[in-house]
Write an enzyme that holds these catalytic residues in place. Structure first.
Site, PDB file in Angstrom:
ATOM      1  N   TYR A 149       0.843  -1.218   0.000  1.00 57.05           N
ATOM      2  CA  TYR A 149       0.000   0.000   0.000  1.00 57.05           C
ATOM      3  C   TYR A 149       0.872   1.259   0.000  1.00 57.05           C
ATOM      4  O   TYR A 149       1.093   1.866   1.054  1.00 57.05           O
ATOM      5  CB  TYR A 149      -0.904   0.025   1.238  1.00 57.05           C
ATOM      6  CG  TYR A 149      -1.821  -1.162   1.392  1.00 57.05           C
ATOM      7  CD1 TYR A 149      -2.838  -1.419   0.472  1.00 57.05           C
ATOM      8  CD2 TYR A 149      -1.696  -2.020   2.481  1.00 57.05           C
ATOM      9  CE1 TYR A 149      -3.690  -2.503   0.633  1.00 57.05           C
ATOM     10  CE2 TYR A 149      -2.552  -3.105   2.650  1.00 57.05           C
ATOM     11  CZ  TYR A 149      -3.535  -3.343   1.724  1.00 57.05           C
ATOM     12  OH  TYR A 149      -4.373  -4.408   1.887  1.00 57.05           O
ATOM     13  N   TRP A 171      -3.922   6.282   2.718  1.00 57.02           N
ATOM     14  CA  TRP A 171      -5.297   5.769   2.855  1.00 57.02           C
ATOM     15  C   TRP A 171      -6.019   6.572   3.932  1.00 57.02           C
ATOM     16  O   TRP A 171      -5.440   6.894   4.976  1.00 57.02           O
ATOM     17  CB  TRP A 171      -5.298   4.288   3.230  1.00 57.02           C
ATOM     18  CG  TRP A 171      -5.458   3.370   2.055  1.00 57.02           C
ATOM     19  CD1 TRP A 171      -6.589   2.701   1.693  1.00 57.02           C
ATOM     20  CD2 TRP A 171      -4.477   3.011   1.072  1.00 57.02           C
ATOM     21  NE1 TRP A 171      -6.367   1.956   0.553  1.00 57.02           N
ATOM     22  CE2 TRP A 171      -5.079   2.130   0.155  1.00 57.02           C
ATOM     23  CE3 TRP A 171      -3.138   3.354   0.868  1.00 57.02           C
ATOM     24  CZ2 TRP A 171      -4.401   1.581  -0.942  1.00 57.02           C
ATOM     25  CZ3 TRP A 171      -2.463   2.819  -0.214  1.00 57.02           C
ATOM     26  CH2 TRP A 171      -3.093   1.951  -1.097  1.00 57.02           C
ATOM     27  N   ASP A 227      -6.769   4.803   7.542  1.00 60.65           N
ATOM     28  CA  ASP A 227      -5.451   4.452   8.092  1.00 60.65           C
ATOM     29  C   ASP A 227      -4.782   5.702   8.652  1.00 60.65           C
ATOM     30  O   ASP A 227      -4.259   5.716   9.761  1.00 60.65           O
ATOM     31  CB  ASP A 227      -4.525   3.882   7.001  1.00 60.65           C
ATOM     32  CG  ASP A 227      -5.002   2.559   6.445  1.00 60.65           C
ATOM     33  OD1 ASP A 227      -6.090   2.531   5.847  1.00 60.65           O
ATOM     34  OD2 ASP A 227      -4.290   1.543   6.605  1.00 60.65           O
ATOM     35  N   GLN A 261     -14.045   6.252   2.557  1.00 59.57           N
ATOM     36  CA  GLN A 261     -13.770   5.205   3.563  1.00 59.57           C
ATOM     37  C   GLN A 261     -14.411   5.590   4.893  1.00 59.57           C
ATOM     38  O   GLN A 261     -14.926   6.696   5.029  1.00 59.57           O
ATOM     39  CB  GLN A 261     -12.248   5.033   3.731  1.00 59.57           C
ATOM     40  CG  GLN A 261     -11.707   3.847   2.970  1.00 59.57           C
ATOM     41  CD  GLN A 261     -10.306   3.444   3.406  1.00 59.57           C
ATOM     42  OE1 GLN A 261      -9.523   4.267   3.836  1.00 59.57           O
ATOM     43  NE2 GLN A 261      -9.991   2.158   3.266  1.00 59.57           N
ATOM     44  N   GLY A 301     -13.991  -0.336   4.223  1.00 63.93           N
ATOM     45  CA  GLY A 301     -12.722  -0.652   4.866  1.00 63.93           C
ATOM     46  C   GLY A 301     -12.599  -2.146   5.153  1.00 63.93           C
ATOM     47  O   GLY A 301     -11.550  -2.624   5.556  1.00 63.93           O
ATOM     48  N   ASP A 336     -12.889  -4.886   2.984  1.00 65.50           N
ATOM     49  CA  ASP A 336     -13.014  -5.135   1.555  1.00 65.50           C
ATOM     50  C   ASP A 336     -13.785  -6.391   1.150  1.00 65.50           C
ATOM     51  O   ASP A 336     -14.710  -6.325   0.363  1.00 65.50           O
ATOM     52  CB  ASP A 336     -11.620  -5.200   0.906  1.00 65.50           C
ATOM     53  CG  ASP A 336     -10.811  -3.941   1.149  1.00 65.50           C
ATOM     54  OD1 ASP A 336     -11.200  -3.126   2.012  1.00 65.50           O
ATOM     55  OD2 ASP A 336      -9.782  -3.755   0.476  1.00 65.50           O
ATOM     56  N   ARG A 348      -5.848 -13.085   0.725  1.00 64.48           N
ATOM     57  CA  ARG A 348      -6.368 -11.917   0.005  1.00 64.48           C
ATOM     58  C   ARG A 348      -7.731 -12.245  -0.622  1.00 64.48           C
ATOM     59  O   ARG A 348      -8.137 -13.396  -0.695  1.00 64.48           O
ATOM     60  CB  ARG A 348      -5.381 -11.522  -1.128  1.00 64.48           C
ATOM     61  CG  ARG A 348      -4.014 -11.049  -0.661  1.00 64.48           C
ATOM     62  CD  ARG A 348      -4.004  -9.669  -0.054  1.00 64.48           C
ATOM     63  NE  ARG A 348      -4.591  -8.661  -0.906  1.00 64.48           N
ATOM     64  CZ  ARG A 348      -4.811  -7.403  -0.523  1.00 64.48           C
ATOM     65  NH1 ARG A 348      -4.479  -7.001   0.682  1.00 64.48           N
ATOM     66  NH2 ARG A 348      -5.365  -6.536  -1.338  1.00 64.48           N
ATOM     67  N   TYR A 362      -8.170 -12.260   5.103  1.00 66.27           N
ATOM     68  CA  TYR A 362      -8.459 -10.829   5.106  1.00 66.27           C
ATOM     69  C   TYR A 362      -9.621 -10.462   6.026  1.00 66.27           C
ATOM     70  O   TYR A 362      -9.518 -10.593   7.234  1.00 66.27           O
ATOM     71  CB  TYR A 362      -8.749 -10.452   3.651  1.00 66.27           C
ATOM     72  CG  TYR A 362      -8.269  -9.094   3.180  1.00 66.27           C
ATOM     73  CD1 TYR A 362      -7.113  -8.495   3.649  1.00 66.27           C
ATOM     74  CD2 TYR A 362      -8.995  -8.402   2.206  1.00 66.27           C
ATOM     75  CE1 TYR A 362      -6.703  -7.259   3.166  1.00 66.27           C
ATOM     76  CE2 TYR A 362      -8.589  -7.174   1.715  1.00 66.27           C
ATOM     77  CZ  TYR A 362      -7.440  -6.603   2.196  1.00 66.27           C
ATOM     78  OH  TYR A 362      -7.051  -5.379   1.708  1.00 66.27           O
ATOM     79  N   GLU A 399      -0.531  -6.716   9.568  1.00 68.46           N
ATOM     80  CA  GLU A 399      -1.767  -6.114   9.049  1.00 68.46           C
ATOM     81  C   GLU A 399      -2.997  -6.706   9.751  1.00 68.46           C
ATOM     82  O   GLU A 399      -3.882  -5.999  10.179  1.00 68.46           O
ATOM     83  CB  GLU A 399      -1.866  -6.337   7.536  1.00 68.46           C
ATOM     84  CG  GLU A 399      -3.040  -5.609   6.888  1.00 68.46           C
ATOM     85  CD  GLU A 399      -3.105  -5.791   5.382  1.00 68.46           C
ATOM     86  OE1 GLU A 399      -2.332  -6.606   4.830  1.00 68.46           O
ATOM     87  OE2 GLU A 399      -3.929  -5.096   4.749  1.00 68.46           O
TER      88      GLU A 399
HETATM   89  C1  GLC Z   1      -7.173  -2.708   2.811  1.00 68.83           C
HETATM   90  C2  GLC Z   1      -8.140  -2.662   3.979  1.00 68.83           C
HETATM   91  C3  GLC Z   1      -8.545  -1.236   4.245  1.00 68.83           C
HETATM   92  C4  GLC Z   1      -7.308  -0.385   4.469  1.00 68.83           C
HETATM   93  C5  GLC Z   1      -6.292  -0.553   3.330  1.00 68.83           C
HETATM   94  C6  GLC Z   1      -4.954   0.093   3.637  1.00 68.83           C
HETATM   95  O1  GLC Z   1      -7.759  -2.292   1.636  1.00 68.83           O
HETATM   96  O2  GLC Z   1      -9.244  -3.465   3.740  1.00 68.83           O
HETATM   97  O3  GLC Z   1      -9.404  -1.153   5.349  1.00 68.83           O
HETATM   98  O4  GLC Z   1      -7.650   0.945   4.595  1.00 68.83           O
HETATM   99  O5  GLC Z   1      -6.055  -1.909   3.093  1.00 68.83           O
HETATM  100  O6  GLC Z   1      -4.411  -0.403   4.818  1.00 68.83           O
END
Ligand code: GLC
Length: 429
Positions: free
Chosen positions: A32, A36, A39, A104, A164, A166, A199, A352, A396
């Protein structure tokens, strides 16, 4: 790992700094590589402990990319990075600094209140706080205007990523109904960073991409998207977070002397809390999603349906029912409250949001339980959350039965929660 609290705190600070890009923080390098929304907000809680100014900057950077219509986007693509799909070239939102086209969970308001309350000299942060309160209130207005055009008091999500959570089982039925004909070929990048068994599946990804394409074709026009969306789900967790933040914003506005803003937000929050009752699912004994396209409650008992603890008053029978569910789940899966009912046949402890535990959601549950006067259960959740860190460091997410580290490593918001748990929450009742 067996770290003592001082070492844990040092490790958390190291991770927050490792992922700090100056004015924003990436969730983790590789998987990532951008900013975000939720986050960042939750990260600010951790940063505040080491460097209060840096925490305010994190929030300010996020709202600097708010859309003219009021939406605060879910990703801000500050710099080019090939390692993530879908990047700005897929979203094509036309923003000066590229962003995604969805949003989000609105944790900004609740974080703002914490930073303001914890500031040693509130007069020094007054101006910054005011600007953020106005931005957040504008975002909330956007939610109720564009995601609840009929004024039901509950907002809808137009993409699973907005929640959030997913790939939660909550979206299975609604997502399966999304048409995928005409999706452009694409290459996933997430499974080059993380084991595919941890995932979302390809079936889900195709539909995530189809939704992005559909909204892009409509020019990301939020005044039109809701009614045309092939995916429109009302999530109790998302709405509870929004309402909780709305109350928090109202309190800050009041403390800053903006009584007009405070009154408006209080009134709307009160009205919306009452509407949460529509999402109570008697068959599950908890809240659940409502598919706004079909008008039916979704029979999926996920952690989203426990988050209304954030808005239930002390002594409410539903709050006690939710607390009991948390205890039942913890008896089966002791490493944090899992993201899906462990008794459900779809539960998958590695995948996940279909089973693993996530410390940010545990933090929100702790907050809700304390607010509801259930400090003893809050303590249990705190202990279960810390057990993940002790066992596996700042990952995570975690296997809720074994505490195994899953997903990305050296994870920012997990590190921020460690700081929060060790410095603030432990001292609570
Ligand atoms: C994933 C999670 C999401 C989070 C992102 C960055 O997409 O599901 O909630 O904001 O990762 O960590």
């Amino acid at each position: 790992m067996n770290m003592n609290p001082t070492v844990m705190l040092q490790e958390a600070e190291r991770i927050l700094k490792l992922n700090d890009k100056g004015v924003y923080t990436v969730p983790t390098h590789g998987l990532y590589p951008f900013q975000w929304n939720w986050d960042s907000c939750l990260t600010a809680l951790g940063q505040f402990h080491f460097d209060p100014n840096r925490a305010w900057v994190e929030l300010e950077t996020l709202v600097a990319h708010q859309w003219p219509d009021g939406m605060v986007p879910h990703i801000v693509f500050h710099q080019h990075d090939e390692g993530y799909f879908p990047g700005p070239g897929v979203w094509k939102t036309g923003r000066p600094v590229p962003t995604s086209g969805i949003t989000q969970p609105a944790v900004l308001g609740l974080v703002l209140e914490q930073l303001y309350e914890r500031s040693a000299d509130q007069s020094l942060v007054r101006g910054r706080c005011e600007a953020l309160v106005y931005a957040a209130a504008r975002w909330h207005d956007w939610f109720y205007r564009c995601r609840d055009p009929e004024g039901t008091g509950l907002v809808a999500l137009l993409h699973p990523w907005e929640s959030g959570r997913d790939n939660s089982c909550d979206w299975d039925a609604a997502l399966a109904a999304v048409p995928v004909d005409g999706i452009e070929p694409y290459v996933r990048k997430d499974i080059t960073h993380v084991d595919p068994s941890e995932r979302p599946t390809q079936f889900e990804y195709d539909r995530y991409v189809a939704l992005v394409q559909c909204y892009r074709q409509m020019g990301w026009d939020n005044e039109r998207l809701h009614d045309a969306a092939p995916f429109r789900v009302v999530d109790p967790g998302f709405n509870a977070i929004l309402i909780h933040s709305e109350f928090a914003l109202a309190r800050v506005a009041q403390a800053l002397g903006h009584d007009d803003v405070a009154e408006r937000l209080f009134a709307r929050a009160q009205r919306c809390v009452a509407q949460m009752e529509q999402l109570w699912n008697p068959a599950l004994g908890q809240y659940s999603c409502l598919d706004r396209r079909s008008g039916c409650l979704v029979n999926s008992a996920s952690i989203g349906g426990l988050l209304p603890l954030l808005v239930l008053p002390q002594g409410h029978e539903r709050a006690h029912a939710l607390a009991r569910r948390i205890q039942d789940w913890l008896a089966i899966a002791p490493f944090g409250v899992c993201s899906m009912d462990p008794n459900d046949s779809r539960f998958d402890g590695r995948r996940y949001w279909r089973g693993p535990s996530w410390l940010v959601v545990n933090y929100l549950l702790i907050k809700g339980l304390r607010q509801g006067g259930m400090g003893a259960v809050a303590k249990q959740v705190l202990k279960a959350s810390m057990a993940c860190i002790e066992q596996s460091g700042c990952s995570e997410y975690y296997h809720p039965m074994t505490g195994e580290a899953l997903g990305g490593g050296t994870f920012t918001w997990t590190a921020a929660m460690v700081v929060e748990f060790l410095t603030v929450q432990n001292q609570g009742s």
